[in-house]
Design an enzyme around this catalytic site. Structure first.
Site, short mmCIF file in Angstrom:
data_model
loop_
_atom_site.label_atom_id
_atom_site.label_comp_id
_atom_site.label_asym_id
_atom_site.label_seq_id
_atom_site.Cartn_x
_atom_site.Cartn_y
_atom_site.Cartn_z
N GLY A 181 0.82 -1.21 0.00
CA GLY A 181 0.00 0.00 0.00
C GLY A 181 0.86 1.25 0.00
N GLY A 182 0.41 2.26 0.76
CA GLY A 182 1.13 3.52 0.82
C GLY A 182 2.55 3.39 1.34
N GLY A 416 21.73 9.55 -32.29
CA GLY A 416 21.38 10.26 -31.07
C GLY A 416 21.93 9.59 -29.82
N ALA A 417 22.12 8.27 -29.90
CA ALA A 417 22.65 7.56 -28.74
C ALA A 417 24.08 8.00 -28.43
CB ALA A 417 22.61 6.05 -28.98
#
Length: 526
Positions: A181-182, A416-417
């Site tokens: 949970g939280g 771009g790499a």
């Protein structure tokens, strides 16, 4: 009876000290042997055993051991154990101060209530004030239902402190039991998450809820166990077979980190000569850019004594992120891994490396980037999954980093790499390349097919023309000295000089200072 000046019995202080000792013993002993036996039956250590393994012997100082909850109703009045299910305090790891909060599953299942949360808030505030790392040993059942919204507010206070201290002091979460949970959000906000196989689980909604909502049937371990998060989700930094190994590695990690963002990582004298030649690299890495090899072997050859601490080794294995020492100084290493997906950058690899680069920059750890990358992974799933924004995270992290940055291009660096892997154009301080480097917009075959497609198509022997054009393109635009001739690489070096040249560059950059524009913070890609 002897009476002292203020009218109290002379032995009253001794009686009170005796009572204090009894209370401390009760707090230290926990809820009793039955609860301890149940903990052991699950293969888990007790909270005191864990704390003992984390800290140097005899160094731990506990705070608020006599704290108890003040909740009323739902049977809580009759159950007011000391510590309220969490042990907090500080000690030393290799002589350096470290703070801890450790859930005790034997008390209310380690569930968090108002007093429990207040103790954690206190120790987090102390860690911030002292400028020292904080470790959370997590083994709890989430929010204490009997205390309602005050338990939820307690988690909010933890999250707020996690964020406030992010990049200020190292924060490490060790998952040794349930964390649901939280409660799972606090580890997600910390710098590292360690998990132990068989006992640790993290998830927002458990298997029962998943089955009720989606119809999927899955075990606790398959849904949120150590291997699921270490290899599939990427939530866990590392997974271990037992708590002893986990806590030993935690101590090792702490030895590589500074106490806070105002300090440098600890320097240790090294017996490994900084000028040692790395001749073996000439045999480890094939000259053919299409042949695979294990980048781990390259890293082991250049760092002190071949020792490095890899982060997230089971997730996004096409990129390696590791802490190591070179000439006794800690460095962060980011390296493409040709042995996995040919070393391409994809969504997960970009995220993994971006977070690691940001971590190193926050804690004054110089960056060494080893490049052998054919590009970004093509595909519909990558494009629709947001490779543009995820790849931009790595670009943003490097551009934002002000620590010393050294790039070494081993073989291919395409498109771009190449830019994203800490090229000179985005701020690398020193860029070195091996004689096998190929830096280009794309590989020679792909480039020739684009540029000369009409000529190839019209030829009587298209394959012969294609081969000739590939050779021409490679010799004119992809030869090893093309980038160096244009000042995009500082030098082309013998691979045997790699360790020596990196150490020399980092020594030169040790006092690096980068003025930054005035701003509240950047808006990094999501």
């Amino acid at each position: 009876m002897t009476i002292v000046d203020d009218g109290r019995p002379a032995d009253s202080m001794r009686l009170r000290v005796t009572e204090l000792a009894r209370l401390r013993e009760e707090a230290h002993g926990g809820p009793g042997p039955q609860a301890t036996a149940a903990q052991k039956a699950k293969g888990k250590l007790t909270v005191r055993e864990r704390v003992g393994l984390l800290f140097d012997e005899g160094s731990f100082t506990e705070i608020e051991p006599l704290r108890r909850h003040r909740a009323a109703g739902f049977g809580m009045e009759a159950k007011k154990p000391y510590t309220d299910g969490v042990v907090t305090g500080w000690g030393t790891v290799d002589g350096r101060t470290v703070f801890v909060y450790a859930h005790d599953f034997r008390v209310f299942g380690g569930a968090l209530g108002e007093a429990h949360a207040a103790k954690i808030h206190k120790v987090m505030d102390l860690a911030e004030a002292a400028g020292a790392p904080i470790v959370g040993l997590c083994d709890g059942a989430g929010a204490r239902i009997q205390e309602g919204v005050t338990a939820l507010a307690g988690y909010g206070g933890i999250f707020q402190r996690n964020v406030r201290n992010s990049g200020v002091i190292p924060q490490i979460s060790v998952i040794l039991g349930p964390c649901a949970g939280g409660a799972a959000y606090s580890p997600a906000l910390t710098d590292f998450v360690f998990m132990v196989r068989g006992t640790a689980q993290m998830f927002i909604t458990g298997p029962d809820v998943v089955k009720a909502v989606t119809g999927e049937v899955i075990s606790h371990d398959a849904l949120g166990g150590a291997d699921a998060h270490a290899a599939v989700s990427g939530v866990a930094s590392l997974a271990y077979d037992d708590e002893e190994e986990c806590l030993a590695d935690l101590r090792h990690l702490l030895s590589l980190l500074p106490s806070n963002n105002r300090e440098l990582p600890p320097h240790l004298p090294s017996a490994d000569p900084p000028g040692r030649l790395t001749e073996r690299l000439n045999d480890l890495v094939p000259a053919d850019p299409n042949r695979s090899y294990d980048m781990h072997a390259v890293i082991e050859e250049i760092v002190d004594d071949g020792d490095c601490f890899e982060i997230q080794p089971l997730w996004a294995t096409n990129i390696i992120c590791a802490l190591a020492r070179m000439d006794g100084h800690v460095v962060g290493i980011v390296a493409n891994q040709p042995a996995a997906l040919a070393g391409v950058l994809d969504i997960h690899a970009s995220e993994k490396a971006a977070r690691f680069v940001a971590l190193c920059d926050a804690f004054n750890i110089p960056l060494v980037t080893l490049v052998d990358v054919p590009g970004f992974l093509p595909g519909v799933d990558q494009e629709h999954g947001g490779i543009i924004r995820h790849g931009a995270k790595l670009l943003y992290a490097y551009c934002n980093a002000t620590v010393p940055r050294v790039q070494v291009i081993l073989r291919k660096a395409y498109g771009g790499a190449y830019i994203v892997m800490d090229s000179r154009s985005i701020g690398a301080d020193v860029s070195l390349a091996w004689p096998t480097n190929e830096i280009a917009v794309m590989g020679a075959e792909g480039a020739a097919n684009v540029i000369f497609r009409r000529e190839i198509a019209a030829a009587e022997d298209p394959e012969a023309v294609r081969a000739q054009k590939v050779k021409e393109y490679r010799s004119e635009l992809m030869h090893p000295y093309y980038a160096a001739e244009r000042g995009l690489v500082d030098d082309v070096i013998d691979p045997a000089e790699t360790r020596h040249r990196i150490i020399g560059a980092l020594a030169m950059l040790r006092a690096k200072h980068v003025p930054l524009p005035s701003r509240k913070h950047g808006n990094q890609p999501q």
